[in-house]
Design a protein around this motif. Structure first.
Motif, mmCIF file in Angstrom:
data_model
loop_
_atom_site.group_PDB
_atom_site.id
_atom_site.type_symbol
_atom_site.label_atom_id
_atom_site.label_comp_id
_atom_site.label_asym_id
_atom_site.label_seq_id
_atom_site.Cartn_x
_atom_site.Cartn_y
_atom_site.Cartn_z
ATOM 1 N N LEU A 234 0.846 -1.198 0.000
ATOM 2 C CA LEU A 234 0.000 0.000 0.000
ATOM 3 C C LEU A 234 0.877 1.243 0.000
ATOM 4 C CD1 LEU A 234 -2.980 0.939 0.149
ATOM 5 C CD2 LEU A 234 -2.715 1.037 2.623
ATOM 6 N N ASP A 235 0.722 2.056 -1.015
ATOM 7 C CA ASP A 235 1.500 3.291 -1.158
ATOM 8 C C ASP A 235 0.812 4.402 -0.367
ATOM 9 O OD1 ASP A 235 3.039 5.426 -1.919
ATOM 10 O OD2 ASP A 235 2.328 5.482 -3.982
ATOM 11 N N THR A 236 1.507 4.925 0.645
ATOM 12 C CA THR A 236 0.965 6.011 1.477
ATOM 13 C C THR A 236 1.869 7.240 1.452
ATOM 14 O OG1 THR A 236 2.018 5.065 3.456
ATOM 15 C CG2 THR A 236 -0.254 4.414 2.998
ATOM 16 N N PHE A 237 2.629 7.397 0.388
ATOM 17 C CA PHE A 237 3.469 8.587 0.271
ATOM 18 C C PHE A 237 2.651 9.821 -0.093
ATOM 19 C CE2 PHE A 237 7.529 6.124 -0.147
ATOM 20 C CZ PHE A 237 8.220 6.839 0.809
ATOM 21 N N ALA A 238 1.670 9.671 -0.976
ATOM 22 C CA ALA A 238 0.907 10.831 -1.456
ATOM 23 C C ALA A 238 -0.474 10.363 -1.870
ATOM 24 C CB ALA A 238 1.619 11.507 -2.629
ATOM 25 N N GLU A 239 -1.397 11.298 -1.939
ATOM 26 C CA GLU A 239 -2.755 11.030 -2.378
ATOM 27 C C GLU A 239 -3.323 12.278 -3.027
ATOM 28 O OE1 GLU A 239 -5.660 10.346 0.641
ATOM 29 O OE2 GLU A 239 -4.915 11.952 1.938
ATOM 30 N N VAL A 240 -4.455 12.085 -3.701
ATOM 31 C CA VAL A 240 -5.191 13.193 -4.310
ATOM 32 C C VAL A 240 -6.579 13.212 -3.691
ATOM 33 C CG1 VAL A 240 -6.164 14.133 -6.435
ATOM 34 C CG2 VAL A 240 -3.899 13.073 -6.463
ATOM 35 N N ASP A 267 -4.733 -18.793 1.850
ATOM 36 C CA ASP A 267 -3.429 -18.227 1.534
ATOM 37 C C ASP A 267 -2.901 -17.435 2.723
ATOM 38 O OD1 ASP A 267 -3.522 -19.275 -1.031
ATOM 39 O OD2 ASP A 267 -4.544 -17.515 -1.834
ATOM 40 N N ARG A 268 -1.619 -17.173 2.689
ATOM 41 C CA ARG A 268 -1.007 -16.297 3.688
ATOM 42 C C ARG A 268 -0.917 -14.892 3.097
ATOM 43 N NH1 ARG A 268 4.270 -18.129 6.477
ATOM 44 N NH2 ARG A 268 5.102 -17.627 4.411
ATOM 45 N N VAL A 269 -1.374 -13.917 3.855
ATOM 46 C CA VAL A 269 -1.446 -12.536 3.373
ATOM 47 C C VAL A 269 -0.685 -11.643 4.340
ATOM 48 C CG1 VAL A 269 -2.951 -10.629 2.715
ATOM 49 C CG2 VAL A 269 -3.690 -12.987 2.315
ATOM 50 N N GLY A 270 0.138 -10.770 3.785
ATOM 51 C CA GLY A 270 0.851 -9.763 4.566
ATOM 52 C C GLY A 270 0.535 -8.373 4.051
ATOM 53 N N LEU A 271 0.962 -7.379 4.793
ATOM 54 C CA LEU A 271 0.675 -5.978 4.446
ATOM 55 C C LEU A 271 1.921 -5.147 4.660
ATOM 56 C CD1 LEU A 271 -1.424 -3.728 3.750
ATOM 57 C CD2 LEU A 271 -1.799 -3.508 6.208
ATOM 58 N N VAL A 272 2.179 -4.266 3.697
ATOM 59 C CA VAL A 272 3.276 -3.301 3.801
ATOM 60 C C VAL A 272 2.694 -1.922 3.529
ATOM 61 C CG1 VAL A 272 5.450 -2.497 2.830
ATOM 62 C CG2 VAL A 272 5.074 -4.940 3.167
ATOM 63 N N GLY A 273 2.763 -1.042 4.502
ATOM 64 C CA GLY A 273 2.397 0.354 4.314
ATOM 65 C C GLY A 273 3.650 1.158 4.020
ATOM 66 N N PHE A 274 3.859 1.497 2.767
ATOM 67 C CA PHE A 274 5.104 2.117 2.316
ATOM 68 C C PHE A 274 4.848 3.598 2.088
ATOM 69 C CE2 PHE A 274 8.585 2.893 -0.729
ATOM 70 C CZ PHE A 274 9.628 2.316 -0.026
ATOM 71 N N GLY A 275 5.372 4.414 2.992
ATOM 72 C CA GLY A 275 5.166 5.848 2.877
ATOM 73 C C GLY A 275 5.991 6.596 3.905
ATOM 74 N N GLY A 276 5.519 7.783 4.282
ATOM 75 C CA GLY A 276 6.216 8.550 5.292
ATOM 76 C C GLY A 276 6.275 7.839 6.619
ATOM 77 N N PHE A 277 5.226 7.060 6.927
ATOM 78 C CA PHE A 277 5.215 6.202 8.117
ATOM 79 C C PHE A 277 5.209 4.760 7.624
ATOM 80 C CE2 PHE A 277 2.939 3.732 11.335
ATOM 81 C CZ PHE A 277 3.731 3.999 12.441
ATOM 82 N N LEU A 278 6.252 4.021 7.945
ATOM 83 C CA LEU A 278 6.427 2.665 7.464
ATOM 84 C C LEU A 278 5.795 1.678 8.434
ATOM 85 C CD1 LEU A 278 7.811 1.066 5.153
ATOM 86 C CD2 LEU A 278 9.766 0.781 6.690
ATOM 87 N N SER A 279 4.982 0.756 7.902
ATOM 88 C CA SER A 279 4.356 -0.286 8.721
ATOM 89 C C SER A 279 4.311 -1.577 7.918
ATOM 90 C CB SER A 279 2.947 0.127 9.148
ATOM 91 O OG SER A 279 2.112 0.321 8.017
ATOM 92 N N THR A 299 -5.905 2.576 10.563
ATOM 93 C CA THR A 299 -5.011 3.629 11.065
ATOM 94 C C THR A 299 -4.027 4.117 10.015
ATOM 95 O OG1 THR A 299 -3.512 1.921 11.920
ATOM 96 C CG2 THR A 299 -5.189 2.766 13.422
ATOM 97 N N SER A 300 -4.130 3.596 8.792
ATOM 98 C CA SER A 300 -3.208 4.039 7.739
ATOM 99 C C SER A 300 -3.611 5.420 7.251
ATOM 100 C CB SER A 300 -3.207 3.048 6.575
ATOM 101 O OG SER A 300 -4.467 3.032 5.936
ATOM 102 N N GLN A 301 -2.642 6.249 7.053
ATOM 103 C CA GLN A 301 -2.885 7.586 6.542
ATOM 104 C C GLN A 301 -1.657 8.055 5.785
ATOM 105 O OE1 GLN A 301 -3.411 10.353 9.772
ATOM 106 N NE2 GLN A 301 -1.744 9.514 10.959
ATOM 107 N N VAL A 302 -1.869 9.026 4.936
ATOM 108 C CA VAL A 302 -0.779 9.562 4.131
ATOM 109 C C VAL A 302 0.024 10.541 4.982
ATOM 110 C CG1 VAL A 302 -0.210 10.932 2.101
ATOM 111 C CG2 VAL A 302 -2.064 9.254 1.997
ATOM 112 N N ARG A 309 13.680 6.426 0.690
ATOM 113 C CA ARG A 309 13.365 5.138 1.315
ATOM 114 C C ARG A 309 13.231 4.088 0.227
ATOM 115 N NH1 ARG A 309 9.034 5.731 5.696
ATOM 116 N NH2 ARG A 309 10.873 6.601 6.697
ATOM 117 N N GLY A 310 13.778 2.919 0.491
ATOM 118 C CA GLY A 310 13.682 1.793 -0.428
ATOM 119 C C GLY A 310 13.198 0.558 0.300
ATOM 120 N N VAL A 311 13.132 -0.546 -0.435
ATOM 121 C CA VAL A 311 12.640 -1.788 0.162
ATOM 122 C C VAL A 311 13.662 -2.404 1.103
ATOM 123 C CG1 VAL A 311 11.079 -2.282 -1.740
ATOM 124 C CG2 VAL A 311 13.449 -3.079 -1.844
#
Length: 420
Positions: A234-240, A267-279, A299-302, A309-311
């Motif tokens: 999930l990309d949380t760097f920017a939004e419109v 299936d096994r499912v994971g989540l990555v919140g990739f943005g200013g706040f990393l989770s 609780t995810s927000q931009v 930041r990279g992987v």
């Protein structure tokens, strides 16, 4: 509670005093008669005592789906009685109270009243609800008392899910049992191919019809049912945002939908919140993982950040080998674009679902912004071309299109690109 005195009380006191002094000075009763109502109001206002109020607020449920209604109940009681009691329940902008969040009632002595508010949940998130502001007034409105009651409790509004019939099948499966048919050969129930019998093959795998036709033993080969590892990126760097709509809202709804359906398939499912706040959440299966993902999405927000930041900052367990990475992004930040290209270079099965922001930033016809808008769209097309050159399918999810449509495009792309 905090007590307040109306601005009329000192004026009434002055008028009463002036009437009494004028009556004594003139020796006439008329000024005293004119001052008597103000004097009585002054005595009534000064005689009013602070009321004893008990206020308790509660919700009929603390977990709802976006678009549902919640009933907030406020129980009020007073030992002395209150002529006018005003109640106000502070609400965030995402919650809408039918008839407004303010109520006014009258309480008799030792009476208990229940006030109900219908709350419409217009957006997902975690909202504090339960604090009540109240104001009690005396009969003439000359004195009032204000206070607060109740502790805010979290109301969790889960995102509304999309309707999906099919999912994107990963290129590779894991070793655990599941519902996804593996491309490898092994023990299973899905027919894969025929081959000649070899020493060690079980008798129950013999295909007797093919054996009778070819006059030699032939056996069936099956594809085993395995599970997959799915990582929602999930990309949380920017939004419109525009008119109460945003790309992040749609991305969260898509992530919640995909998490639920993939977990239903074991299936096994994971989540990555990739943005200013990393989770992140390590891939796992089961109902507990579904609740953990949804709680993280609420609780995810931009968060705007200028940090590079990279992987590499992600723990290795969050991106297991052979995992299917579903990136949900508006493609607005170059850091996300570089991170996704890095994942593809490392051999991950990557799919990019572009949450289109074009409908939210369309310039008015004939404006000077049309040229800039066209250049911006060309740059987005160039980025998609870069992904396609490295074998990453990029599908655009527009605002008025269901999520199932771009996922079907991915399946069609993989079907055409599969080697014969």
């Amino acid at each position: 509670m905090t007590g307040y005195t109306s601005w009329r009380l000192p004026i009434y006191a002055g008028l009463a005093a002036a009437g009494l002094v004028a009556g004594l000075a003139l020796g006439r009763v008329e000024p005293v008669a004119l001052a008597a109502p103000f004097l009585l109001a002054l005595v009534a206002g000064m005689a009013a005592r602070e009321p004893e109020i008990a206020v308790r607020a509660s919700l009929d449920r603390d977990r709802v789906i976006e678009g549902d209604e919640v009933t907030a109940t406020v129980d009020v009681s007073s030992a002395r009685g209150i002529e006018r009691l005003e109640l106000f329940v502070p609400l965030p902008s995402e919650l809408n109270a039918e008839g407004g969040p303010t109520r006014a009632i009258r309480l008799r002595a030792a009476e208990e009243r229940t006030v109900e508010l219908k709350l419409g949940c217009e957006r997902w998130g975690v909202f504090p609800v339960g604090r009540v502001l109240f104001r009690a007034r005396d009969t003439l409105g000359l004195r009032s008392w204000e206070g607060t009651a109740g502790e805010p409790r979290p109301l969790r509004v889960f995102p509304r899910e999309e309707t999906l019939r099919t999912l994107v099948a990963p290129l590779e499966t894991q070793v655990f049992a599941g519902n996804q048919v593996s491309r490898t050969r092994g023990e299973g129930i899905e027919f894969a191919d025929l081959r000649e019998w070899q020493p060690g093959d079980r008798l129950r795998r013999v295909n007797w019809r093919a054996t009778a036709l070819r006059r030699s033993l032939w056996v069936n080969e099956q594809n085993p049912e395995r599970n997959t590892d799915v990582v929602l990126f999930l990309d949380t760097f920017a939004e419109v945002q525009a008119e109460g709509r945003s790309t992040n809202d749609r991305a969260v709804r898509a992530a919640a939908t995909l998490a639920r359906i993939y977990l239903q398939r074991k299936d096994r499912v994971g989540l990555v919140g990739f943005g200013g706040f990393l989770s992140w959440l390590v891939p796992a299966s089961g109902t507990r993982q579904l609740y953990a993902i949804v709680e993280a999405l609420l609780t995810s927000q931009v968060v705007h950040s200028f940090a590079l930041r990279g992987v590499d900052v992600l723990p290795p367990r969050t991106l297991p080998p052979k995992a299917l990475v579903l990136a949900i992004t508006p493609l607005l930040d170059n850091r996300t674009a570089r991170a996704l290209l890095d994942l593809r270079a490392r051999g991950y099965d990557l799919i990019v679902v572009e949450v289109s922001p074009l409908e939210l930033v369309a310039p008015p016809p004939g404006s000077s912004l049309e040229l800039a808008h066209r250049l911006w769209r060309l740059s987005r097309g160039a980025l998609r071309w870069r992904y396609e050159q490295v074998g990453v399918p990029v599908v655009t999810w527009r605002e008025d299109v269901p999520l199932a449509a771009p996922l079907e495009e991915v399946n069609a792309f993989r079907h055409l690109a599969r080697p014969a």
